[in-house]
Write a protein that holds these residues in place. Structure first.
Motif, PDB file in Angstrom:
ATOM      1  N   GLU A  85      21.722 109.900  64.511  1.00  0.00           N
ATOM      2  CA  GLU A  85      21.279 111.222  63.928  1.00  0.00           C
ATOM      3  C   GLU A  85      22.092 111.591  62.668  1.00  0.00           C
ATOM      4  O   GLU A  85      21.510 112.473  61.988  1.00  0.00           O
ATOM      5  N   MET A  86      23.213 110.923  62.623  1.00  0.00           N
ATOM      6  CA  MET A  86      23.951 111.379  61.282  1.00  0.00           C
ATOM      7  C   MET A  86      23.472 110.574  59.852  1.00  0.00           C
ATOM      8  O   MET A  86      23.666 111.222  58.875  1.00  0.00           O
ATOM      9  N   GLY A  87      22.724 109.554  60.235  1.00  0.00           N
ATOM     10  CA  GLY A  87      22.537 109.043  58.892  1.00  0.00           C
ATOM     11  C   GLY A  87      23.289 108.172  58.030  1.00  0.00           C
ATOM     12  O   GLY A  87      23.278 107.712  57.076  1.00  0.00           O
ATOM     13  N   PHE A  88      24.793 107.710  58.738  1.00  0.00           N
ATOM     14  CA  PHE A  88      25.594 107.066  58.264  1.00  0.00           C
ATOM     15  C   PHE A  88      25.279 105.805  58.218  1.00  0.00           C
ATOM     16  O   PHE A  88      24.660 105.141  59.223  1.00  0.00           O
ATOM     17  N   GLN A  89      25.657 104.775  57.204  1.00  0.00           N
ATOM     18  CA  GLN A  89      25.245 103.489  57.002  1.00  0.00           C
ATOM     19  C   GLN A  89      26.607 102.603  56.419  1.00  0.00           C
ATOM     20  O   GLN A  89      27.239 103.383  55.743  1.00  0.00           O
ATOM     21  N   PRO A  90      26.971 101.429  57.028  1.00  0.00           N
ATOM     22  CA  PRO A  90      27.824 100.879  56.577  1.00  0.00           C
ATOM     23  C   PRO A  90      27.562 100.354  55.056  1.00  0.00           C
ATOM     24  O   PRO A  90      26.498 100.228  54.556  1.00  0.00           O
ATOM     25  N   PRO A  91      28.760 100.539  54.190  1.00  0.00           N
ATOM     26  CA  PRO A  91      28.364  99.953  52.826  1.00  0.00           C
ATOM     27  C   PRO A  91      27.930  98.646  52.581  1.00  0.00           C
ATOM     28  O   PRO A  91      28.394  97.617  53.420  1.00  0.00           O
ATOM     29  N   GLN A  92      27.107  98.456  51.701  1.00  0.00           N
ATOM     30  CA  GLN A  92      26.409  97.308  51.234  1.00  0.00           C
ATOM     31  C   GLN A  92      27.123  96.677  49.890  1.00  0.00           C
ATOM     32  O   GLN A  92      27.425  97.405  48.913  1.00  0.00           O
ATOM     33  N   PRO A  93      27.293  95.643  50.037  1.00  0.00           N
ATOM     34  CA  PRO A  93      28.200  94.937  48.736  1.00  0.00           C
ATOM     35  C   PRO A  93      27.077  94.965  47.591  1.00  0.00           C
ATOM     36  O   PRO A  93      27.675  94.969  46.552  1.00  0.00           O
ATOM     37  N   ASP A  94      26.078  94.905  47.615  1.00  0.00           N
ATOM     38  CA  ASP A  94      24.976  95.235  46.413  1.00  0.00           C
ATOM     39  C   ASP A  94      25.075  96.472  45.886  1.00  0.00           C
ATOM     40  O   ASP A  94      24.607  96.829  44.827  1.00  0.00           O
ATOM     41  N   SER A  95      25.538  97.552  46.579  1.00  0.00           N
ATOM     42  CA  SER A  95      25.485  99.059  46.133  1.00  0.00           C
ATOM     43  C   SER A  95      26.824  99.516  45.816  1.00  0.00           C
ATOM     44  O   SER A  95      27.092 100.647  45.647  1.00  0.00           O
ATOM     45  N   VAL A  96      27.873  98.513  45.564  1.00  0.00           N
ATOM     46  CA  VAL A  96      29.282  99.059  45.108  1.00  0.00           C
ATOM     47  C   VAL A  96      29.166  99.114  43.548  1.00  0.00           C
ATOM     48  O   VAL A  96      28.642  98.432  42.822  1.00  0.00           O
TER      49      VAL A  96
END
Length: 131
Positions: A85-96
């Motif tokens: 429900e918080m909407g947190f996602q682990p970081p993706q390598p392509d979005s750094v």
């Protein structure tokens, strides 16, 4: 026993015994005073040690309670972040995003010497920083 009057000649043995009595009385008095001082010091040190041990125990209990509270808070935050429900996602390598560091600005106060600035300056990095 009849004491000789002052000014009359006394037996040298009696004089020696009187001197020995006086020396032993002073020595006994000194030993009593030294014993009382030693006892007082030991009682004082024992009380101080007891108070310090109680304070140490209290601080250790407080440390344990703070550590426990910190871990409970960490667990609570981890559960909140882990929920969908918080909407947190682990970081993706392509979005750094990689940024080049900006040069350090040396226009500080003229009252600060250059040696002090260089001592506290961050090391220069040749690779881009990732954010």
């Amino acid at each position: 026993m009849v004491l000789p009057s002052p000014g009359t000649a006394t037996n040298p043995l009696v004089q020696r015994l009187a001197q020995l009595h006086m020396v032993s009385s002073v020595l006994a008095g000194s030993l009593v005073v030294l014993t009382l001082l030693t006892y007082g010091t030991s009682v004082y040190l024992s009380r101080q040690l007891n108070q310090t041990n109680q304070r140490l125990s209290r601080l250790q209990r407080n440390e344990q309670q703070l550590t426990k509270a910190n871990e409970v808070l960490k667990n609570h935050l981890a559960r909140q972040v882990g929920g969908e429900e918080m909407g947190f996602q682990p970081p993706q390598p392509d979005s750094v995003i990689f940024l080049k560091p900006t040069p350090q600005a040396t226009a500080l106060s003229p009252a600060v010497p250059a040696a002090a600035i260089s001592r506290f300056a961050l090391p220069k990095v040749d690779v881009p920083l990732g954010y």
